[in-house]
Design an enzyme around this catalytic site. Structure first.
Site, PDB file in Angstrom:
ATOM      1  N   GLY A  75      33.595  30.614  21.501  1.00 44.88           N
ATOM      2  CA  GLY A  75      33.708  30.247  23.040  1.00 44.88           C
ATOM      3  C   GLY A  75      34.286  31.439  23.855  1.00 44.88           C
ATOM      4  O   GLY A  75      33.705  31.665  24.793  1.00 44.88           O
ATOM      5  N   THR A  76      35.057  32.119  23.268  1.00 44.88           N
ATOM      6  CA  THR A  76      35.705  33.121  23.937  1.00 44.88           C
ATOM      7  C   THR A  76      34.805  34.232  24.266  1.00 44.88           C
ATOM      8  O   THR A  76      34.530  34.811  25.196  1.00 44.88           O
ATOM      9  CB  THR A  76      37.003  33.747  23.231  1.00 44.88           C
ATOM     10  OG1 THR A  76      37.923  32.625  22.759  1.00 44.88           O
ATOM     11  CG2 THR A  76      37.662  34.952  24.010  1.00 44.88           C
ATOM     12  N   SER A 205      31.402  26.199  21.650  1.00 45.15           N
ATOM     13  CA  SER A 205      32.114  26.452  20.384  1.00 45.15           C
ATOM     14  C   SER A 205      31.913  25.385  19.134  1.00 45.15           C
ATOM     15  O   SER A 205      31.867  24.369  19.573  1.00 45.15           O
ATOM     16  CB  SER A 205      33.397  26.655  20.853  1.00 45.15           C
ATOM     17  OG  SER A 205      34.286  27.072  19.635  1.00 45.15           O
ATOM     18  N   HIS A 207      34.104  25.087  16.562  1.00 45.00           N
ATOM     19  CA  HIS A 207      35.119  24.449  15.702  1.00 45.00           C
ATOM     20  C   HIS A 207      36.003  23.274  16.465  1.00 45.00           C
ATOM     21  O   HIS A 207      36.770  22.798  16.059  1.00 45.00           O
ATOM     22  CB  HIS A 207      36.270  25.681  15.365  1.00 45.00           C
ATOM     23  CG  HIS A 207      36.946  26.227  16.481  1.00 45.00           C
ATOM     24  ND1 HIS A 207      38.225  25.666  16.719  1.00 45.00           N
ATOM     25  CD2 HIS A 207      36.596  27.298  17.206  1.00 45.00           C
ATOM     26  CE1 HIS A 207      38.544  26.492  17.885  1.00 45.00           C
ATOM     27  NE2 HIS A 207      37.755  27.261  18.239  1.00 45.00           N
ATOM     28  N   CYS A 328      57.900  26.805  26.166  1.00 43.17           N
ATOM     29  CA  CYS A 328      58.571  27.222  24.830  1.00 43.17           C
ATOM     30  C   CYS A 328      57.731  27.340  23.743  1.00 43.17           C
ATOM     31  O   CYS A 328      57.600  27.990  22.823  1.00 43.17           O
ATOM     32  CB  CYS A 328      59.792  26.385  24.321  1.00 43.17           C
ATOM     33  SG  CYS A 328      60.893  25.864  25.637  1.00 43.17           S
TER      34      CYS A 328
HETATM   35  C1  LIG Z   1      38.146  25.622  27.258  1.00 40.87           C
HETATM   36  C2  LIG Z   1      38.133  26.709  26.039  1.00 40.87           C
HETATM   37  N1  LIG Z   1      36.951  27.360  26.109  1.00 40.87           N
HETATM   38  C3  LIG Z   1      36.724  28.395  25.164  1.00 40.87           C
HETATM   39  C4  LIG Z   1      37.923  28.387  23.962  1.00 40.87           C
HETATM   40  C5  LIG Z   1      37.810  29.285  22.776  1.00 40.87           C
HETATM   41  O1  LIG Z   1      36.654  29.052  21.944  1.00 40.87           O
HETATM   42  P1  LIG Z   1      36.633  30.009  20.590  1.00 40.87           P
HETATM   43  O2  LIG Z   1      37.927  29.579  19.894  1.00 40.87           O
HETATM   44  O3  LIG Z   1      35.658  29.328  19.931  1.00 40.87           O
HETATM   45  O4  LIG Z   1      36.613  31.364  21.054  1.00 40.87           O
HETATM   46  C6  LIG Z   1      38.828  27.363  23.811  1.00 40.87           C
HETATM   47  C7  LIG Z   1      39.582  27.334  22.926  1.00 40.87           C
HETATM   48  O5  LIG Z   1      39.320  26.512  21.755  1.00 40.87           O
HETATM   49  C8  LIG Z   1      38.787  26.359  24.979  1.00 40.87           C
HETATM   50  O6  LIG Z   1      39.728  25.474  24.940  1.00 40.87           O
END
Ligand SMILES: Cc1ncc(COP(=O)(O)O)c(C=O)c1O
Length: 391
Positions: A75-76, A205, A207, A328
């Site tokens: 997703g990133t 994504s 996972h 924290c």
């Molecule tokens: C809303 C959102 N977008 C994207 C991601 C990132 O996805 P990935 O871990 O596949 O890079 C996350 C984290 O899991 C997320 O919470």
């Protein structure tokens, strides 16, 4: 991890389903050729077929075309490609330089927008209301001739708020602005149909739905202007270079295949039981996010007068894994920007706990979590320096 752990942090990541593992294994041990060898030998043809079949399963779930699905490392990367790719392309082609996002986006969108801002793009950060909904009027008012793209998530990572994505997409279409939605927490769980909703790009994504990590996809509607971010070969419609991760893509496809409506209804029932059980058994709690328009797997609750960090540590000692928006707990040592974004103060953010459900949770576990949480909160409040009990 202890055998008996009740894992309620499925928004962070999920356990890979064994059927996903089984589907992936042959593409590491038997059919290990790369997809671009399809013109050279039969193992390459089989590899390409497997990749495209996974692509189809994922595209079908969105009612999109498989050619519009670009595999990425997660997703990133998908959100980086969407924002940077569109921004660079439309600056180059049309001189546009404005982007709109919501204040409560997750870091892949938020921090990518900040990077673009440092490079000279103008970014508008939209407010959200107390439940996390974007102000539609503010969105419409923010759009201008220079606007390239709007990036507003389908659902929020912490409080589960489901945005009115149809309305947002319509507004963007009317103003001839691209719309990107991060659907990391809704794909498979909440219907999203690109044949009806004019979204241009969607981040996915694997996972978060019991698939492997390190694989995701970006849905890119045909004709969307996008500049490649990973240079090299010509894979993925020439939008993302690199030898394709076929085992992971196959696993992602299998994970999508395994999700059904019945499972989503089961999650929703458990979510409601969790919210109702906690709010009726434990005094002074606040539900973060809306009661109804939220993802089926998310419950986020602030326990007043107690630190989220203490709650998570005490629940962990009882074999329960959850997360918190407390400062924290975060690497940046900042309280959750989502809870602050919905108008909560630092105390509300510090006392917030996110419970996220997945396939391997059951009603018995939910019952146990409510009971254990009630005990933990009662004890912590007795010794809390934040008010109640500690006064
Ligand atoms: C809303 C959102 N977008 C994207 C991601 C990132 O996805 P990935 O871990 O596949 O890079 C996350 C984290 O899991 C997320 O919470």
């Amino acid at each position: 991890m202890k055998e008996e752990t009740i894992y309620l942090d499925n928004a962070a990541s999920t356990k890979v389903d064994e059927r996903v593992m089984e589907a992936m294994e042959p593409y590491m041990l038997e059919t290990y050729a790369v997809a671009t060898s399809d013109f050279a030998y039969s193992m390459g043809i089989e590899a390409k077929e497997a990749l495209n079949s996974a692509r189809e399963k994922i595209a079908d779930r969105l009612k999109g075309d498989s050619e519009e699905m670009i595999f990425t490392s997660g997703g990133t990367e998908s959100s980086n490609l969407a924002l940077k790719g569109a921004a660079e392309k439309l600056l180059e082609k049309e001189g546009k330089d404005h982007i709109v996002i919501s204040k409560i986006e997750d870091f892949p969108v938020l921090n990518t927008a900040k990077v673009l801002e440092k490079k000279g793009f103008e970014v508008t950060y939209l407010d959200v209301d107390q439940e996390g909904f974007v102000d539609i009027e503010q969105l419409e008012g923010s759009l201008k001739d220079e606007t390239i793209l709007v990036s507003i998530q389908h659902a929020n990572q912490e409080i589960g708020t489901l945005q009115d994505i149809e309305k947002i997409a319509e507004i963007c279409e009317d103003h001839d602005v691209l719309y990107h939605a991060d659907a990391t927490h809704t794909f498979g769980r909440v219907p999203l149909d690109v044949s009806k909703i004019p979204v241009d790009m969607i981040t996915l994504s694997s996972h978060t739905i019991h698939g492997p990590r390190g694989i995701g996809a970006l849905y890119v509607r045909e004709g969307t202007p996008l500049k490649k971010q990973m240079d090299g070969g010509f894979q993925e419609n020439n939008l993302r270079a690199g030898v394709e991760n076929i085992p992971a893509a196959v696993g992602f496809g299998k994970a999508v295949e395994l999700i059904d409506e019945e499972e989503n209804e089961r999650l929703e029932e458990m979510r409601d039981r969790l919210i109702e059980g906690i709010s009726s058994k434990i005094p002074d709690t606040v539900l973060n996010g809306p009661r109804k328009k939220r993802t089926p797997q998310n419950a986020n609750i602030t326990f007043q007068y107690v630190e989220g960090e203490s709650i998570t540590l005490h629940l962990d000692m009882r074999g329960i894994a959850v997360s918190t928006g407390s400062a924290c707990f975060s690497k940046s040592l900042e309280a959750s920007h989502v809870i602050l974004g919905i108008g909560g103060d630092h105390e509300r953010a510090h006392g917030s706990v996110r419970f996220t459900l997945g396939r391997f949770n059951d009603e018995e576990q939910v019952k146990k979590v409510i009971e254990e949480a009630a005990e933990v909160i009662e004890r912590l409040r007795e010794i809390s320096p934040l008010g109640k009990g500690g006064e």
